[in-house]
Design a protein around this motif. Structure first.
Motif, short mmCIF file in Angstrom:
data_model
loop_
_atom_site.label_atom_id
_atom_site.label_comp_id
_atom_site.label_asym_id
_atom_site.label_seq_id
_atom_site.Cartn_x
_atom_site.Cartn_y
_atom_site.Cartn_z
N LYS A 94 -33.58 3.27 15.35
CA LYS A 94 -32.43 4.22 15.99
C LYS A 94 -32.30 5.47 15.13
CE LYS A 94 -32.60 1.60 19.84
NZ LYS A 94 -32.57 1.90 20.97
N SER A 95 -31.51 6.37 15.80
CA SER A 95 -31.19 7.44 15.00
C SER A 95 -30.12 7.19 13.97
CB SER A 95 -30.75 8.57 15.98
OG SER A 95 -29.54 8.19 16.58
N ASN A 96 -29.42 6.33 14.04
CA ASN A 96 -28.31 5.74 13.08
C ASN A 96 -28.77 4.90 12.03
OD1 ASN A 96 -28.73 3.52 14.63
ND2 ASN A 96 -26.79 3.28 15.21
N GLY A 97 -30.05 4.63 12.06
CA GLY A 97 -30.70 3.96 10.76
C GLY A 97 -30.83 2.27 11.30
N GLU A 98 -30.45 1.99 12.47
CA GLU A 98 -30.46 0.54 12.69
C GLU A 98 -31.94 0.41 13.29
OE1 GLU A 98 -28.17 -1.98 12.57
OE2 GLU A 98 -26.62 -0.34 11.84
N THR A 99 -32.59 -1.00 13.11
CA THR A 99 -33.68 -1.58 13.27
C THR A 99 -33.32 -2.24 14.48
OG1 THR A 99 -34.57 -1.03 11.30
CG2 THR A 99 -35.65 -2.53 12.56
N TYR A 100 -34.12 -2.15 15.39
CA TYR A 100 -34.20 -3.01 16.77
C TYR A 100 -35.64 -3.58 16.92
CZ TYR A 100 -29.35 -1.46 17.80
OH TYR A 100 -27.82 -1.51 17.78
N VAL A 101 -35.57 -4.85 17.48
CA VAL A 101 -36.77 -5.55 17.77
C VAL A 101 -36.69 -6.11 19.34
CG1 VAL A 101 -37.47 -5.85 15.25
CG2 VAL A 101 -36.19 -7.61 16.65
N VAL A 102 -37.95 -5.74 19.93
CA VAL A 102 -38.15 -6.51 20.97
C VAL A 102 -38.73 -7.89 20.95
CG1 VAL A 102 -39.14 -6.13 23.47
CG2 VAL A 102 -38.15 -4.33 22.26
N LEU A 103 -38.30 -8.90 21.51
CA LEU A 103 -38.71 -10.14 21.11
C LEU A 103 -39.27 -10.88 22.52
CD1 LEU A 103 -35.71 -11.47 19.10
CD2 LEU A 103 -37.97 -10.87 18.45
N GLU A 104 -40.34 -11.69 22.41
CA GLU A 104 -40.71 -12.35 23.65
C GLU A 104 -41.00 -13.67 22.94
OE1 GLU A 104 -44.44 -10.77 25.25
OE2 GLU A 104 -43.74 -9.26 26.32
N LYS A 105 -41.01 -14.78 24.09
CA LYS A 105 -41.09 -16.31 23.57
C LYS A 105 -42.43 -16.59 22.98
CE LYS A 105 -38.90 -19.73 25.72
NZ LYS A 105 -38.42 -20.51 26.56
N ALA A 106 -42.77 -17.14 22.28
CA ALA A 106 -44.15 -17.53 21.63
C ALA A 106 -45.00 -18.35 22.55
CB ALA A 106 -44.20 -18.25 20.13
N ASP A 107 -44.43 -19.06 23.28
CA ASP A 107 -45.25 -19.83 24.49
C ASP A 107 -45.60 -18.91 25.73
OD1 ASP A 107 -42.64 -19.83 25.31
OD2 ASP A 107 -42.54 -22.18 25.33
N ASN A 108 -45.10 -17.92 25.99
CA ASN A 108 -45.19 -16.77 27.10
C ASN A 108 -44.59 -17.46 28.28
OD1 ASN A 108 -46.85 -14.96 25.62
ND2 ASN A 108 -48.67 -16.29 26.10
N THR A 109 -43.47 -18.13 27.97
CA THR A 109 -42.43 -18.41 29.22
C THR A 109 -41.28 -17.51 29.31
OG1 THR A 109 -41.45 -20.06 27.95
CG2 THR A 109 -43.11 -20.67 29.12
N LYS A 110 -40.33 -17.43 30.06
CA LYS A 110 -39.37 -16.57 30.14
C LYS A 110 -38.07 -17.08 29.75
CE LYS A 110 -41.51 -14.15 34.07
NZ LYS A 110 -41.38 -13.56 35.49
N PHE A 111 -37.13 -16.27 29.18
CA PHE A 111 -35.95 -16.70 28.87
C PHE A 111 -35.16 -17.12 30.10
CE2 PHE A 111 -37.11 -14.00 25.17
CZ PHE A 111 -36.79 -14.73 23.94
N PHE A 112 -34.59 -18.11 30.17
CA PHE A 112 -33.80 -18.76 31.15
C PHE A 112 -34.49 -18.51 32.69
CE2 PHE A 112 -31.06 -16.26 28.17
CZ PHE A 112 -30.40 -17.11 27.74
N GLY A 113 -35.90 -18.49 32.69
CA GLY A 113 -36.51 -18.74 33.85
C GLY A 113 -36.71 -17.22 34.40
N PHE A 114 -36.02 -16.04 34.00
CA PHE A 114 -36.37 -14.79 34.67
C PHE A 114 -36.35 -13.50 33.62
CE2 PHE A 114 -31.92 -15.33 34.08
CZ PHE A 114 -31.23 -14.06 33.76
N LEU A 115 -36.13 -13.75 32.30
CA LEU A 115 -36.18 -12.87 31.34
C LEU A 115 -37.23 -12.83 30.64
CD1 LEU A 115 -34.31 -10.39 30.87
CD2 LEU A 115 -33.18 -11.97 29.18
#
Length: 122
Positions: free
Chosen positions: A80-101
């Motif tokens: 980000k422009s303010n120097g923060e580092t953001y990561v996009v995470l996915e589950k390693a077993d390719n299932t969804k978080f809470f069944g929908f995310l």
């Protein structure tokens, strides 16, 4: 002689001012495996999961216990422009978080320092 001393102090001051303490921390790479840890409070501050009422509206149990101990993979790294580092995470077993995310976003350094995520032991 006095001018020379001032010049030396100025040069040393500039050389120390250019050092960035975040460069010493390891930067995340795409493909890194992390673990989501349980927190002592009921919500995550730096891993951006949906609020509990949205989970309940989808017909799921409204708590975060289902994600404790899950291994996740870094799919994307964003600066980000303010120097923060953001990561996009996915589950390693390719299932969804809470069944929908499929993906969640997290502030990498803040969540690592607060203990919400940690690096996986290989």
């Amino acid at each position: 002689m006095k001018k020379l001393c001032y010049l030396l102090f100025f040069v040393f001051g500039i050389s120390f001012a250019n050092e960035n303490p975040l460069n010493n921390q390891n930067q995340p790479q795409v493909g890194d495996v992390l673990v989501i840890n349980g927190t002592s409070i009921t919500k995550y501050n730096h891993v951006f999961f949906p609020k509990l009422n949205f989970i309940a509206k989808r017909g799921k149990v409204a708590n975060y216990k289902s994600v404790h101990g899950n291994e996740v993979v870094v799919k994307e790294v964003k600066q980000k422009s303010n120097g923060e580092t953001y990561v996009v995470l996915e589950k390693a077993d390719n299932t969804k978080f809470f069944g929908f995310l499929q993906k969640v976003e997290a502030n990498y350094h803040k969540s690592l320092n607060s203990g919400e995520i940690s690096e996986a032991k290989i």
